[in-house]
Design an enzyme around this catalytic site. Structure first.
Site, short mmCIF file in Angstrom:
data_model
loop_
_atom_site.label_atom_id
_atom_site.label_comp_id
_atom_site.label_asym_id
_atom_site.label_seq_id
_atom_site.Cartn_x
_atom_site.Cartn_y
_atom_site.Cartn_z
N SER A 153 0.83 -1.20 0.00
CA SER A 153 0.00 0.00 0.00
C SER A 153 0.86 1.25 0.00
CB SER A 153 -0.92 0.00 1.22
OG SER A 153 -0.20 0.46 2.34
N LYS A 154 0.19 2.37 -0.23
CA LYS A 154 0.91 3.65 -0.25
C LYS A 154 1.57 3.92 1.09
CE LYS A 154 -1.55 5.91 -3.92
NZ LYS A 154 -1.95 7.15 -4.54
N ARG A 155 0.94 3.44 2.15
CA ARG A 155 1.47 3.71 3.49
C ARG A 155 2.65 2.83 3.87
NH1 ARG A 155 -3.59 4.34 3.28
NH2 ARG A 155 -3.91 2.11 3.55
#
Ligand code: GLU
Length: 513
Positions: free
Chosen positions: A264-266
């Site tokens: 994910s982006k995180r």
């Protein structure tokens, strides 16, 4: 007749481009180049609530940095753009026409249900889905008279247009990676394809209308869009475009390094590696996310790394230039299962590209980094560019990134101010001080400062005295470097020169026990 290969990368400008999106762009590009086709860039910005300023520019800059060239669309000279506009928010009129067409042919209908009404239905009916089984209980043009519908619209009631999915039809998505995916249309809901609230179509309608009008031959996109593909097939069918529909290829997901779930982006900030090509400053949140470019990656290394996340060639070869990839890439060799994101491998790729670069090129990349460190230290660079090139050649084996050369080479530029505790404990013995005094007088006598002469003289002095070579040389190294590290000692004396070598031994003798 086979259509000309035309592929598109169609990101939504909702933030920084995720590395998985970059891989999608890359595979599209490789496919286009391999087939002498066109690579389009289309911006899918129909969801205005998720629009992030600067995201489009970010996408263009990322692709440019990586060498993924766009032939048509956003960021390209206008005369090549024969199918524009390429920003969906600028194509409203076009979509109006196609929404009306579906309404007229009975493949779509107008629905007035408010979010509250829909919520109420979800409470009433378990697993509620707006489809053939429920649409007759809802407030839409299928159950209302035309006058009623017209009056509501004239009175300004908000409405959506839904695509009418006929139940119990077999839908086949022929995927170039996954083979035939068959589903029964009854599981598909009547998707919203247009919203009067912002006078824009939703992704599904805009996407297939554009792919059709832009004459896209192959849709190569992430696996997360596979569930939408059957709906898209039904929409092509409804428009009568099924014969010329693009071929689909859904790419495997990029997984977290441990293989548990989608990257994910995180994950980038959480796991300490970039998941974006370039550093991104999110104006809305003020958050800055790290990028491959700013972390010191070569674009060629990022391309090579990404190419092999989900695709592999027949042999063991791992180093591929863009040209190699264009020749060897094939959708048939893209795997169906997710690709684990192995960040260490990314560093390894950068190392390989660094090792294959000319020392003089690396030195010119290193120079500004070096100058910044030296000005921070308040020291002037006494070494010539030639010497810096030499240092790069000696040390590049030890680093993955150009910026790490500073850590490896700083003692060539700045004399040690302190001496590493651990090295001293292990390598600086009782006799070291007196041995260094003697070594100093041996060195001072040398007019020939060549590595071969110093080696001969110093080794014979050590032999004559019966000292331990390791002990002497390690102590000497500590005097010059400040720690037990660095390349061969005569490489160090050669670069430092006689005067500086002697000065460093003297300084060490002043402070070491
Ligand atoms: N706009 C979609 C995205 O952001 C494109 C999906 C597609 O390629 O059809 O990924």
């Amino acid at each position: 007749m086979n259509k000309k290969v035309r592929v598109r990368f169609a990101p939504s400008p909702t933030g920084a481009l995720h590395i998985g999106g970059v891989r999608t762009a890359l595979y599209n590009y490789l496919f286009a180049r391999q087939h002498g086709g066109d690579m389009l860039l289309r911006i899918e910005d129909t969801d205005s609530s998720r629009f992030v300023p600067g995201a489009e520019e970010y996408i263009i800059e990322s692709l440019r940095w990586l060498g993924i060239e766009i032939d048509e669309g956003i960021g390209v000279e206008s005369e090549l753009n024969t199918h524009g506009p390429y920003r969906q928010s600028e194509r409203r009129e076009i979509y109006h026409k196609y929404v009306s067409e579906l309404l007229e042919s009975g493949n779509a209908y107008i629905a007035f249900d408010t979010p509250e009404e829909l919520e109420q239905k979800r409470l009433e009916i378990k697993n509620f889905q707006y489809d053939a089984t429920t649409r007759n209980q809802m407030r839409n043009s299928l159950v209302m008279s035309k006058q009623e519908v017209d009056k509501l619209i004239a009175d300004g009631a908000k409405y959506v247009v839904r695509f009418k999915v006929e139940p119990n039809e077999e839908v086949v998505v022929d995927d170039l990676i996954r083979g035939e995916v068959r589903i029964n249309s009854s599981i598909i809901d009547d998707k919203v394809i247009y919203k009067s609230s912002d006078d824009l179509p939703t992704y599904h309608l805009a996407n297939i209308v554009d792919d059709h009008l832009m004459e896209i031959s192959h849709v190569i996109r992430g696996e997360e869009w596979l569930p939408s593909a059957p709906l898209h097939v039904l929409m092509y069918r409804a428009f009568g475009w099924e014969q010329s529909m693009p071929k689909f290829a859904h790419l495997p997901l990029l997984l977290k390094p441990d293989g548990n779930g989608k990257l994910s982006k995180r994950d980038g900030d959480r796991l300490g590696f970039p998941v974006f090509p370039l550093e991104f400053h999110d104006e809305k949140t003020g958050v800055v996310s790290s990028g491959y470019r700013e972390s010191g990656y070569y674009p060629e290394a990022v391309i090579n790394f990404l190419a092999l996340l989900g695709w592999h060639a027949t042999g063991d070869k791992e180093i591929y230039s863009m040209d190699d990839l264009i020749k060897e890439f094939s959708l048939e060799r893209v795997s169906k299962s997710g690709a684990k994101f192995d960040y260490e491998k990314g560093k390894w790729f950068n190392h390989q590209y660094l090792m294959n670069r000319d020392d003089s090129v690396i030195a010119s990349e290193f120079k500004p980094i070096l100058d910044a460190h030296l000005s921070e230290e308040g020291v002037e660079c006494k070494l010539t560019l030639e010497q810096i090139v030499h240092i790069v050649g000696l040390l590049k084996e030890r680093v993955n990134f150009v910026s790490e050369l500073w850590e490896q080479s700083n003692y060539f530029f700045v004399a040690p101010k302190e001496y590493d505790e651990k090295s001293l404990k292990k390598r600086w013995k009782e006799d070291s001080k007196s041995q260094m005094r003697e070594l100093l007088s041996v060195l001072e006598k040398q007019d020939d400062w060549s590595a071969s002469n110093l080696d001969t003289v110093v080794m014979s002095w050590i032999a004559e005295k019966g000292y331990g070579v390791g002990l002497v040389m390690n102590a000497f190294r500590i005097c010059l470097v400040g720690a037990a590290r660095g390349p061969h000692i005569w490489e160090i004396t050669d670069i430092l020169g006689k005067e500086e070598t002697i000065r460093r031994v003297k300084s060490a003798l002043d402070v070491l026990p």
